[in-house]
Design a protein around this motif. Structure first.
Motif, short mmCIF file in Angstrom:
data_model
loop_
_atom_site.label_atom_id
_atom_site.label_comp_id
_atom_site.label_asym_id
_atom_site.label_seq_id
_atom_site.Cartn_x
_atom_site.Cartn_y
_atom_site.Cartn_z
N LEU A 111 -3.61 -4.87 3.55
CA LEU A 111 -3.10 -3.79 2.63
C LEU A 111 -2.46 -4.73 1.63
CD1 LEU A 111 -3.25 -1.31 1.29
CD2 LEU A 111 -1.03 -0.99 2.56
N LYS A 112 -2.64 -4.41 0.22
CA LYS A 112 -1.95 -5.21 -0.99
C LYS A 112 -1.77 -4.17 -2.01
CE LYS A 112 -3.39 -10.09 -1.10
NZ LYS A 112 -3.98 -11.23 -1.68
N ILE A 113 -0.60 -4.51 -2.71
CA ILE A 113 -0.04 -3.53 -3.51
C ILE A 113 -0.06 -4.21 -4.96
CG2 ILE A 113 2.33 -3.94 -3.10
CD1 ILE A 113 2.89 -1.06 -3.98
N SER A 114 -0.19 -3.56 -6.23
CA SER A 114 -0.16 -4.15 -7.51
C SER A 114 1.03 -3.35 -8.22
CB SER A 114 -1.35 -4.28 -8.10
OG SER A 114 -1.21 -4.69 -9.46
N HIS A 115 1.88 -3.84 -9.11
CA HIS A 115 2.81 -2.99 -9.74
C HIS A 115 2.63 -3.24 -11.31
CE1 HIS A 115 4.92 -1.36 -6.38
NE2 HIS A 115 5.16 -2.64 -5.85
N ASP A 116 1.38 -4.12 -11.61
CA ASP A 116 1.18 -4.34 -13.12
C ASP A 116 -0.18 -3.99 -13.33
OD1 ASP A 116 -0.15 -6.42 -11.71
OD2 ASP A 116 1.11 -7.96 -12.45
N GLY A 125 3.27 -4.22 4.11
CA GLY A 125 3.20 -3.54 5.26
C GLY A 125 2.64 -4.31 6.65
N ASN A 126 2.44 -3.40 7.66
CA ASN A 126 1.91 -4.10 9.04
C ASN A 126 0.54 -3.42 9.37
OD1 ASN A 126 3.50 -1.54 9.18
ND2 ASN A 126 3.79 -2.27 11.33
N LEU A 127 -0.16 -3.14 8.42
CA LEU A 127 -1.44 -2.31 8.97
C LEU A 127 -2.37 -3.28 9.56
CD1 LEU A 127 -2.65 0.11 5.92
CD2 LEU A 127 -1.95 0.66 8.20
N PRO A 128 -3.23 -2.99 10.38
CA PRO A 128 -4.24 -3.86 10.93
C PRO A 128 -5.33 -4.62 9.79
CG PRO A 128 -4.06 -1.96 12.05
CD PRO A 128 -3.38 -1.79 11.08
N ALA A 129 -5.98 -5.43 10.13
CA ALA A 129 -6.80 -6.00 8.87
C ALA A 129 -7.92 -5.14 8.43
CB ALA A 129 -7.27 -7.25 9.31
N ASP A 130 -8.66 -4.37 9.29
CA ASP A 130 -9.85 -3.86 9.20
C ASP A 130 -9.73 -2.25 8.70
OD1 ASP A 130 -8.87 -3.07 11.50
OD2 ASP A 130 -10.57 -2.95 12.54
N LEU A 131 -9.44 -2.38 7.22
CA LEU A 131 -9.05 -1.06 6.71
C LEU A 131 -10.48 -0.39 6.65
CD1 LEU A 131 -6.27 -2.32 6.16
CD2 LEU A 131 -6.34 -0.87 3.99
N ARG A 132 -10.55 1.05 6.91
CA ARG A 132 -11.78 1.64 6.69
C ARG A 132 -11.36 3.06 5.92
NH1 ARG A 132 -13.33 -2.46 8.37
NH2 ARG A 132 -14.52 -2.60 10.15
N GLY A 133 -12.46 3.71 5.50
CA GLY A 133 -12.27 5.17 4.98
C GLY A 133 -11.45 4.93 3.66
N PRO A 142 4.93 10.61 -2.75
CA PRO A 142 4.21 9.24 -3.05
C PRO A 142 4.72 8.29 -2.04
CG PRO A 142 4.96 9.74 -5.11
CD PRO A 142 5.61 10.85 -4.13
N ARG A 143 5.77 8.43 -1.28
CA ARG A 143 6.26 7.83 -0.12
C ARG A 143 5.64 7.83 1.08
NH1 ARG A 143 10.60 4.63 -0.56
NH2 ARG A 143 11.18 4.73 1.33
N PHE A 144 4.67 8.88 1.07
CA PHE A 144 4.02 9.43 2.55
C PHE A 144 2.44 9.06 2.15
CE2 PHE A 144 2.08 13.08 4.89
CZ PHE A 144 1.94 12.08 5.96
N LEU A 145 1.98 7.89 2.86
CA LEU A 145 0.79 7.54 2.70
C LEU A 145 -0.06 7.70 4.10
CD1 LEU A 145 2.47 5.83 0.74
CD2 LEU A 145 0.47 4.27 0.69
N ASP A 158 7.45 5.22 3.87
CA ASP A 158 8.25 4.44 2.96
C ASP A 158 7.30 3.81 2.05
OD1 ASP A 158 7.19 2.72 4.58
OD2 ASP A 158 9.03 1.87 5.72
N GLY A 159 6.29 4.34 1.56
CA GLY A 159 5.68 3.64 0.45
C GLY A 159 4.78 2.48 1.03
N GLY A 160 4.41 2.68 2.34
CA GLY A 160 3.67 1.53 2.88
C GLY A 160 4.16 0.27 3.36
N LYS A 161 5.56 0.19 3.44
CA LYS A 161 6.26 -0.93 4.13
C LYS A 161 5.94 -1.00 5.44
CE LYS A 161 9.61 -0.94 0.20
NZ LYS A 161 11.12 -0.82 -0.21
N THR A 162 6.06 0.10 6.24
CA THR A 162 5.89 -0.05 7.57
C THR A 162 4.99 1.11 7.95
OG1 THR A 162 7.81 1.56 7.67
CG2 THR A 162 8.13 -0.73 8.12
N TRP A 163 4.17 1.00 8.99
CA TRP A 163 2.90 2.02 9.45
C TRP A 163 3.13 2.09 11.02
CZ3 TRP A 163 -0.26 3.80 5.73
CH2 TRP A 163 -0.51 3.23 4.53
#
Length: 224
Positions: A111-116, A125-133, A142-145, A158-163
């Motif tokens: 997972l990646k994030i952009s603020h610009d 965050g610490n998500l596995p590499a193979d994101l789906r869906g 917005p802190r709940f994902l 916490d906005g994607g910092k930990t999963w």
């Protein structure tokens, strides 16, 4: 068919080489290559639109890259692969109130994030590499994902910092939904996978399968 494709590719390469050679022989600067629009080839996947600014859009191409638009799709620009690689299996997410903040799968690396507005991207965050869906954000909190992976859904508070892995839902994630009529502390949410539909009454902590009235078999899509 294959021969025609090969001839087309060769023609494009020769044209580009000719332009570059002409620039060098005439003393002019060599022509640089640059993207000229949304032309991913093959097919386009996982379109997303910002709820804060409907003119902002994002889409992924399977033979090129990820693209962004800020004028409702009239013009598109390619995201450089050094910043973000295309992911055709996970829908990106725009922040519900900040149109410059986006979440997206970086190819098959996480997972990646952009603020610009999508110009620059950082791992998150610490998500596995193979994101789906898809990546989904609670519009009211917005802190709940929620995000899908090859190992099922994960949730973040916490906005994607930990999963944390969501125990219960099985199968490959398709989509999520947050019930805005429920209190944020006990948010009712849904997770759909190709194996069925699950509901949580406690912001994703516990889940229960809800298939009464639906035919047995895998789901293809879900919207709430």
């Amino acid at each position: 068919m294959k021969r025609g494709i090969i001839f087309f590719v060769m023609a494009v390469l020769l044209l580009g080489l000719g332009r570059m050679t002409w620039g060098q022989s005439t003393g002019h600067a060599a022509t640089a290559w640059e993207p000229i629009g949304l032309s991913g080839g093959g097919a386009m996947f996982t379109p997303a639109i910002s709820p804060a600014d409907p003119r902002r859009m994002m889409v992924n191409c399977d033979m090129s890259a990820a693209y962004l638009s800020t004028d409702g799709g009239l013009h598109w620009r390619m995201i450089h692969q050094s910043q973000l690689r295309s992911s055709t299996r996970c829908r990106p997410a725009f922040h519900p109130t900040d149109p410059n903040t986006l979440y997206a799968a970086d190819g098959g690396t996480g997972l990646k994030i952009s603020h610009d507005g999508g110009d620059h991207w950082q791992p998150l965050g610490n998500l596995p590499a193979d994101l789906r869906g898809e990546i989904a954000i609670d519009p009211e909190n917005p802190r709940f994902l929620l995000a899908g992976t090859g190992n099922g859904p994960f949730r973040s508070q916490d906005g994607g910092k930990t999963w944390t892995h969501c125990d219960g839902p099985q199968g490959e994630p398709l989509a999520f939904h947050f019930d805005q009529t429920s209190p944020a502390s006990q948010r009712i949410c849904f997770a759909a996978t190709d194996k069925g539909l699950w509901r949580s009454n406690d912001a994703g902590t516990t889940w229960e399968k809800k298939m009464q009235g639906l035919p047995e078999g895998g789901l293809r899509a879900f919207a709430g």
